[in-house]
Design an enzyme around this catalytic site. Structure first.
Site, PDB file in Angstrom:
ATOM      1  N   LYS A 205       0.830  -1.214   0.000  1.00 31.02           N
ATOM      2  CA  LYS A 205       0.000   0.000   0.000  1.00 31.02           C
ATOM      3  C   LYS A 205       0.865   1.266   0.000  1.00 31.02           C
ATOM      4  CE  LYS A 205      -3.888  -2.238  -0.043  1.00 31.02           C
ATOM      5  NZ  LYS A 205      -3.386  -3.593  -0.317  1.00 31.02           N
TER       6      LYS A 205
HETATM    7  C1  LIG Z   1      -9.460  -3.384  -1.556  1.00 31.25           C
HETATM    8  C2  LIG Z   1      -8.784  -4.083  -0.431  1.00 31.25           C
HETATM    9  N1  LIG Z   1      -9.510  -4.379   0.653  1.00 31.25           N
HETATM   10  C3  LIG Z   1      -8.967  -4.985   1.698  1.00 31.25           C
HETATM   11  C4  LIG Z   1      -7.643  -5.352   1.709  1.00 31.25           C
HETATM   12  C5  LIG Z   1      -7.166  -6.151   2.851  1.00 31.25           C
HETATM   13  O1  LIG Z   1      -6.192  -5.606   3.569  1.00 31.25           O
HETATM   14  P1  LIG Z   1      -5.179  -6.516   4.388  1.00 31.25           P
HETATM   15  O2  LIG Z   1      -4.308  -7.231   3.422  1.00 31.25           O
HETATM   16  O3  LIG Z   1      -4.470  -5.496   5.207  1.00 31.25           O
HETATM   17  O4  LIG Z   1      -5.999  -7.452   5.224  1.00 31.25           O
HETATM   18  C6  LIG Z   1      -6.827  -5.035   0.604  1.00 31.25           C
HETATM   19  C7  LIG Z   1      -5.404  -5.320   0.487  1.00 31.25           C
HETATM   20  O5  LIG Z   1      -4.654  -5.965   1.039  1.00 31.25           O
HETATM   21  C8  LIG Z   1      -7.428  -4.400  -0.496  1.00 31.25           C
HETATM   22  O6  LIG Z   1      -6.702  -4.123  -1.591  1.00 31.25           O
END
Ligand SMILES: Cc1ncc(COP(=O)(O)O)c(C=O)c1O
Length: 391
Positions: A205
Site C-alpha cells: 500500500k
Molecule cells: C481493496 C482491499 N480491501 C482490503 C484489503 C485487505 O487488507 P489486508 O491485506 O491489510 O488485510 C486489501 C489489500 O490488502 C485491499 O486491496
C-alpha cells in the site's frame, strides 16, 4: 532478447522505508512498549484520522479485520446480504462471509472501474421490497443490510450516487478505502464521507506498517465499539470479564511506530505516485493497444496500482502474453483480480452484471509503480512495452 547478464529486477510495488522508521521502532524496543497498546498506537490513530478528515481511527492488525469489524458494527448479521464490488481483492467479500452473511456482487462501471451505482439502483428499486423496516431481496428473501463499495486501484469510487441510494434505502455505507489513502473525491479525502471507511497498511500500500489496518468513522460510539470488539470485548481487565465474543485484532505499538514514520511522507508519496502515472500516460501514449487507467474529473487518484488495459488486436499480445514477456525481462507486472463472481471461494453468490469486471480482469495489467521507482527504471518499462508492441 540478447544474451548477457539479466537486467535488474523492477518490482511492481514495494515499500519505501527511508524516514524515521528505525528511530520510532527503536524507541518501542528501548522502552519495552512493543505490544498492543502504546503511545504510537494512539498517535497513529489520531494522525490517520486527521489525514482523512474524520473524527476517529481505530488501528487493527490488517485491513480485513477492519472490514470485519465495520460490517459487524454496521449491523450486518448472519443471513443478511451486502452489496459489494465484483472487481476487488477478495478481502471485503471474505469479511462479509466471516459474519455468515451473503455478498451480492455489483459489476464495475466500464469507465471508472468502480462499483456501478446504476446497477445498485436497479437492484434496490426493482429486485427488493420493503417489509416494515427491512429491505428484502425478492429473489432470496434475505435482508439487504449494507453497501460496501471498494475504491479500486487507488481511484475513489463515485460516492455521491451510492450515498444517495444508501440514505434513500436506509442502508449504512462502508467504504473500503484500503487502496486509496491520500486520494480525493470531489476535493475531500477518500474515506471521509462514508459511515465507516477501512484502510489497509499491507506492504504494497502507499504507506505500510508491514501488516495493519484501520477503521475510520465520525461516530464516537462506533469507534468505541470497534476498540472494544478488537480488544476481545473486555469489560474488566483485572477479572477478565468479556461481555461478548470479540476479537484480538489490535495493532501493536511497533507496527504503529512504523505507521507514524510512514505517514510523515504520505503527501510526497502520493505526489510521486501521481508523477509516475503522468509519466506513464505520456510515455505510453504512442503505443497502440495500451489504454491507461482514466482519472474522472471528480477524482484525484493516487494511482496506487498503475494499470493499463491491453487490447490484443491492436497491441499484438494479450495481457497474459505481455505479463510473461515482461517477466522474462525481469519486470514484474500483475493482472487485476479475478472477479468475485468467478472466485471458487464465493461460488454461487448473486451477481449484478459481471461482464465489465471480466473484461477488466482479462485485459488489465498493473505495471511497476513503487514510490521509489526511478525514472531510468520507468523508462526501461516504457521502452520494453513499446518494443513488444506489434510493429
Ligand atoms: C481493496 C482491499 N480491501 C482490503 C484489503 C485487505 O487488507 P489486508 O491485506 O491489510 O488485510 C486489501 C489489500 O490488502 C485491499 O486491496
Amino acid at each position: 532478447m540478447t544474451n548477457g547478464p539479466a537486467p535488474a529486477f523492477i518490482p511492481l510495488s514495494v515499500p519505501e522505508l527511508r524516514g524515521r522508521e528505525w528511530d520510532y521502532v527503536k524507541d518501542c524496543l528501548d522502552t519495552g512498549w512493543v505490544s498492543s497498546v502504546g503511545a504510537y498506537v494512539d498517535r497513529f490513530e489520531r494522525a490517520v484520522a486527521e489525514a482523512v478528515g474524520v473524527a476517529h481511527g481505530v488501528a487493527v492488525m490488517n485491513g480485513t479485520a477492519a472490514l470485519h469489524l465495520a460490517l459487524r458494527i454496521a449491523g450486518v448479521q448472519a443471513g443478511d446480504e451486502v452489496l459489494v464490488s465484483d472487481l476487488t481483492f477478495i478481502a471485503p467479500a471474505n469479511a462479509i462471509r466471516y459474519l455468515d452473511a451473503h455478498p451480492v456482487f455489483v459489476d464495475a462501471d466500464p469507465v471508472t472501474w468502480q462499483m456501478d451505482a446504476t446497477r445498485v439502483e436497479a437492484f434496490l428499486a426493482g429486485s427488493c421490497r420493503r417489509e416494515g423496516e427491512r429491505l428484502v431481496n425478492r429473489e432470496t428473501g434475505r435482508r439487504v443490510a449494507c453497501l460496501l463499495p471498494v475504491d479500486v486501484a487507488g481511484h475513489p469510487v463515485d460516492l455521491d450516487p451510492l450515498l444517495e441510494l444508501a440514505r434513500r434505502y436506509g442502508l449504512p455505507l462502508v467504504e473500503d478505502a484500503s487502496e486509496c489513502l491520500g486520494a480525493h473525491y470531489k476535493d475531500v479525502p477518500a474515506g471521509s464521507r462514508a459511515d465507516m471507511a477501512c484502510l489497509s497498511f499491507n506492504g504494497n500500500k502507499v504507506i505500510t506498517t508491514g501488516g495493519g489496518g484501520m477503521l475510520l468513522t465520525n461516530r464516537e460510539d462506533w469507534a468505541r465499539r470497534a476498540k472494544y470488539l478488537s480488544t476481545t470485548a473486555k469489560d474488566d481487565a483485572v477479572e477478565f470479564v468479556h461481555g461478548e465474543v470479540g476479537y484480538n485484532y489490535r495493532m501493536t505499538n511497533v507496527l504503529a511506530a512504523l505507521g507514524c514514520a510512514q505517514l510523515e511522507h504520505l503527501g510526497p508519496y502520493v505526489a510521486r505516485k501521481r508523477a509516475i502515472a503522468a509519466r506513464y500516460r505520456e510515455g505510453l501514449a504512442g503505443i497502440p493497444g495500451l489504454l491507461p487507467m482514466e482519472e474522472p474529473p471528480w477524482a484525484r487518484s493516487i494511482f496506487w496500482m498503475y494499470t493499463v488495459l491491453v487490447d490484443p488486436a491492436a497491441y499484438g499480445l494479450d495481457s497474459r502474453g505481455l505479463l510473461a514477456e515482461l517477466g522474462a525481462r525481469n519486470i514484474q507486472a500483475r493482472p487485476l483480480w479475478q472477479p468475485m463472481h468467478l472466485s471458487p471461494a464465493h461460488a454461487g453468490c448473486q451477481t449484478l452484471g459481471g461482464a465489465v469486471a471480466e473484461r477488466l480482469n482479462r485485459q488489465g495489467l498493473s505495471i511497476p509503480c513503487s514510490v521509489g521507482l526511478t525514472d531510468a527504471d520507468q523508462d526501461r518499462v516504457i521502452q520494453t512495452l513499446a518494443g513488444l508492441a506489434r510493429s
